[in-house]
Design a protein around this motif. Structure first.
Motif, mmCIF file in Angstrom:
data_model
loop_
_atom_site.group_PDB
_atom_site.id
_atom_site.type_symbol
_atom_site.label_atom_id
_atom_site.label_comp_id
_atom_site.label_asym_id
_atom_site.label_seq_id
_atom_site.Cartn_x
_atom_site.Cartn_y
_atom_site.Cartn_z
ATOM 1 N N ASP A 40 9.924 -8.015 11.835
ATOM 2 C CA ASP A 40 9.279 -7.700 13.164
ATOM 3 C C ASP A 40 9.328 -9.373 13.969
ATOM 4 O O ASP A 40 9.361 -9.311 14.921
ATOM 5 C CB ASP A 40 7.806 -7.568 12.801
ATOM 6 N N ASN A 41 9.181 -10.315 13.024
ATOM 7 C CA ASN A 41 9.479 -11.634 13.846
ATOM 8 C C ASN A 41 10.709 -11.725 14.262
ATOM 9 O O ASN A 41 10.752 -12.483 15.638
ATOM 10 C CB ASN A 41 9.268 -12.886 12.716
ATOM 11 N N PHE A 42 11.750 -11.354 13.741
ATOM 12 C CA PHE A 42 13.109 -11.471 14.172
ATOM 13 C C PHE A 42 13.194 -10.809 15.445
ATOM 14 O O PHE A 42 13.985 -10.929 16.628
ATOM 15 C CB PHE A 42 14.257 -11.396 13.146
ATOM 16 N N SER A 43 12.782 -9.415 15.507
ATOM 17 C CA SER A 43 13.019 -8.736 16.443
ATOM 18 C C SER A 43 11.967 -8.864 17.861
ATOM 19 O O SER A 43 12.649 -8.768 18.841
ATOM 20 C CB SER A 43 12.436 -7.202 15.919
ATOM 21 N N ALA A 44 11.040 -9.595 17.536
ATOM 22 C CA ALA A 44 10.238 -10.207 18.541
ATOM 23 C C ALA A 44 10.953 -11.146 19.347
ATOM 24 O O ALA A 44 10.714 -11.261 20.578
ATOM 25 C CB ALA A 44 8.948 -10.633 18.020
ATOM 26 N N MET A 45 11.840 -11.892 18.565
ATOM 27 C CA MET A 45 12.593 -12.814 19.358
ATOM 28 C C MET A 45 13.457 -12.141 20.411
ATOM 29 O O MET A 45 13.718 -12.712 21.574
ATOM 30 C CB MET A 45 13.485 -13.637 18.599
ATOM 31 N N LEU A 46 13.982 -10.950 20.280
ATOM 32 C CA LEU A 46 14.714 -10.463 21.231
ATOM 33 C C LEU A 46 14.022 -9.836 22.671
ATOM 34 O O LEU A 46 14.687 -9.913 23.731
ATOM 35 C CB LEU A 46 15.329 -8.982 20.911
ATOM 36 N N ASP A 47 12.765 -9.754 22.554
ATOM 37 C CA ASP A 47 11.752 -9.595 23.551
ATOM 38 C C ASP A 47 10.743 -10.752 24.093
ATOM 39 O O ASP A 47 10.104 -10.665 24.894
ATOM 40 C CB ASP A 47 10.709 -8.328 23.242
ATOM 41 N N ASP A 48 11.223 -11.910 23.368
ATOM 42 C CA ASP A 48 10.734 -13.179 23.928
ATOM 43 C C ASP A 48 11.268 -13.897 24.938
ATOM 44 O O ASP A 48 12.485 -14.557 24.280
ATOM 45 C CB ASP A 48 10.210 -13.823 22.588
ATOM 46 N N PRO A 49 11.155 -13.978 26.076
ATOM 47 C CA PRO A 49 11.908 -14.665 27.180
ATOM 48 C C PRO A 49 11.802 -16.112 26.821
ATOM 49 O O PRO A 49 12.766 -17.076 26.899
ATOM 50 C CB PRO A 49 11.270 -14.650 28.256
ATOM 51 N N ASP A 50 10.966 -16.970 26.478
ATOM 52 C CA ASP A 50 10.796 -18.160 25.730
ATOM 53 C C ASP A 50 11.626 -18.633 24.859
ATOM 54 O O ASP A 50 12.280 -19.687 24.862
ATOM 55 C CB ASP A 50 9.475 -18.688 25.403
ATOM 56 N N ALA A 51 11.869 -17.709 23.730
ATOM 57 C CA ALA A 51 12.663 -17.900 22.748
ATOM 58 C C ALA A 51 14.176 -17.840 23.056
ATOM 59 O O ALA A 51 15.062 -18.864 22.714
ATOM 60 C CB ALA A 51 12.304 -16.741 21.672
ATOM 61 N N LYS A 52 14.335 -16.687 23.737
ATOM 62 C CA LYS A 52 15.931 -16.704 24.487
ATOM 63 C C LYS A 52 16.131 -17.982 25.350
ATOM 64 O O LYS A 52 17.290 -18.490 25.221
ATOM 65 C CB LYS A 52 16.036 -15.406 25.252
ATOM 66 N N ALA A 53 15.141 -18.423 26.165
ATOM 67 C CA ALA A 53 15.521 -19.582 26.870
ATOM 68 C C ALA A 53 15.706 -20.739 26.043
ATOM 69 O O ALA A 53 16.694 -21.774 26.312
ATOM 70 C CB ALA A 53 14.474 -19.938 28.029
ATOM 71 N N ALA A 54 14.928 -21.032 24.681
ATOM 72 C CA ALA A 54 15.080 -22.151 23.913
ATOM 73 C C ALA A 54 16.432 -22.096 23.363
ATOM 74 O O ALA A 54 17.103 -23.088 23.040
ATOM 75 C CB ALA A 54 13.850 -22.045 23.164
ATOM 76 N N ILE A 55 16.693 -20.940 23.027
ATOM 77 C CA ILE A 55 18.241 -20.993 22.293
ATOM 78 C C ILE A 55 19.258 -21.077 23.111
ATOM 79 O O ILE A 55 20.039 -21.960 22.837
ATOM 80 C CB ILE A 55 18.414 -19.549 21.730
ATOM 81 N N TRP A 56 19.243 -20.670 24.440
ATOM 82 C CA TRP A 56 20.053 -21.134 25.523
ATOM 83 C C TRP A 56 20.082 -22.631 25.842
ATOM 84 O O TRP A 56 21.127 -23.420 25.877
ATOM 85 C CB TRP A 56 19.924 -20.592 26.790
ATOM 86 N N HIS A 57 18.801 -23.170 26.004
ATOM 87 C CA HIS A 57 18.790 -24.865 26.106
ATOM 88 C C HIS A 57 19.294 -25.573 25.010
ATOM 89 O O HIS A 57 20.196 -26.420 25.228
ATOM 90 C CB HIS A 57 17.555 -25.026 26.261
ATOM 91 N N THR A 58 19.197 -24.991 23.762
ATOM 92 C CA THR A 58 19.597 -25.692 22.745
ATOM 93 C C THR A 58 21.229 -25.820 22.745
ATOM 94 O O THR A 58 21.647 -26.937 22.456
ATOM 95 C CB THR A 58 18.949 -25.103 21.320
ATOM 96 N N LEU A 59 21.754 -24.616 22.731
ATOM 97 C CA LEU A 59 23.187 -24.624 22.926
ATOM 98 C C LEU A 59 23.938 -25.412 24.051
ATOM 99 O O LEU A 59 24.822 -26.092 23.926
ATOM 100 C CB LEU A 59 23.685 -23.042 23.108
ATOM 101 N N LEU A 60 23.153 -25.360 25.235
ATOM 102 C CA LEU A 60 23.606 -26.172 26.233
ATOM 103 C C LEU A 60 23.513 -27.666 25.991
ATOM 104 O O LEU A 60 24.528 -28.221 26.203
ATOM 105 C CB LEU A 60 22.874 -25.861 27.508
ATOM 106 N N ILE A 61 22.352 -28.122 25.484
ATOM 107 C CA ILE A 61 22.415 -29.317 25.274
ATOM 108 C C ILE A 61 23.250 -29.952 24.106
ATOM 109 O O ILE A 61 23.810 -30.884 24.532
ATOM 110 C CB ILE A 61 20.793 -29.741 24.719
ATOM 111 N N ALA A 62 23.486 -29.182 23.059
ATOM 112 C CA ALA A 62 24.407 -29.446 22.098
ATOM 113 C C ALA A 62 25.690 -29.478 22.475
ATOM 114 O O ALA A 62 26.694 -30.517 22.178
ATOM 115 C CB ALA A 62 24.556 -28.646 20.847
#
Length: 315
Positions: free
Chosen positions: A75-97
């Motif tokens: 459930d915690n992992f599936s919740a990430m798919l519906d969490d806009p903050d988590a998706k934005a954080a993953i995108w920001h992390t990849l962009l920064i790297a």
């Protein structure tokens, strides 16, 4: 009475074959791994066991305080798919790297080429350019937070030279905050990349450059055909350090912007901290940490395989 030769007894009259020689060499060169057993036990107790328990909590709804919790599966992992903050954080992390890896290493290489010359001030320049890398990241972040503030030195300088139109709220604008963070990190660690590239440049024999110059190769041609292949180990080290450091970035981002404005600069690491210690969602935050670990492992392994293959081809 004559004893029959036993097949297990060595025949000293026979010269050793190749297999026996290899066995002796392996016995002499193979380290006794049991010497490392105490360190391995300590590593397992301090790192592996807590990490395994942490992965277990990623599948629960633990809040970090209550000793009772429930198993929630994925459930915690599936919740990430519906969490806009988590998706934005993953995108920001990849962009920064990616941005840090490209910009920092390009700038570090240019600086290394600049100070790898016969100018008299080269040693002073090397110290000056490397100095930011030895400053504590938190200190650097607070310094630049003051410099980039609305009334900070950067905006004041622009006003003093007649560039009032370029004054910005560098850390308060959702459009500029993330790139301001990237700029601060590049400023701090470009000198670190420079030192590694400089070590590689100084290991290149001068005779090779002289021979290439005699053959009529220009400066750009000599760099691309002679210097660049010999810098393969330096590229491997710098790119690995940059991508892993960018993916795990936390302290500079949190000290500069706290992940804001809004969630404009949130990375996976800052979101893990907020979910765990602000919202009390430890299970969800640990699931984010597991995702971050997987991303780092995939990125570092893939990068190592590609770079090591290129390094072997260059050698």
């Amino acid at each position: 009475m004559t004893l029959a030769p036993h097949k297990h007894l060595p025949d000293h009259g026979r010269p050793p074959d190749a297999e026996e020689i290899r066995g002796v060499r392996r016995a002499r060169t193979t380290p006794p791994w049991w010497f490392a057993l105490p360190a391995l036990v300590l590593f397992a107790f301090v790192v592996l066991v807590p990490s395994a328990r942490g992965v277990h909590y990623a599948f629960t709804d633990w809040d970090g305080l209550d000793p009772s919790f429930s198993f929630v599966g994925l459930d915690n992992f599936s919740a990430m798919l519906d969490d806009p903050d988590a998706k934005a954080a993953i995108w920001h992390t990849l962009l920064i790297a990616v941005a840090i890896t490209v910009i920092q290493n390009a700038l570090g290489l240019l600086l290394a080429l600049g100070v790898n010359t016969a100018i008299k001030s080269r040693n002073l320049l090397r110290v000056f350019l490397f100095a930011p890398a030895v400053i504590t990241p938190i200190v650097t972040a607070y310094l630049w937070r003051n410099l980039l503030g609305p009334d900070g030195a950067v905006n004041s300088l622009m006003g003093a030279i007649g560039l009032d139109g370029l004054r910005q709220d560098w850390l308060g604008s959702p459009r500029l905050a993330l790139w301001s963070v990237i700029g601060v990190i590049v400023w701090q660690y470009a000198g670190y990349s420079m030192v590694i590239f400089l070590a590689g440049l100084q290991s290149v024999p001068k005779e090779i450059h002289e021979a290439a110059a005699i053959d009529g190769a220009g400066a750009v041609r000599r760099f691309w055909s002679v210097t660049r292949p010999l810098l393969a180990p330096a590229f491997t080290i710098n790119l690995m350090l940059s991508i892993i450091g960018g993916l795990k970035l936390f302290d500079q981002v949190y000290a500069l912007t706290g992940g804001g404005p809004g969630h404009a600069t949130d990375t996976i690491s800052t979101l893990i901290y907020k979910d765990a210690f602000t919202l009390g969602e430890f299970g969800y935050s640990i699931a984010l940490a597991v995702v971050l670990t997987i991303i780092v492992a995939i990125a570092s392994t893939g990068q190592y395989l590609v770079l090591s293959r290129n390094e072997r081809a260059a050698s």
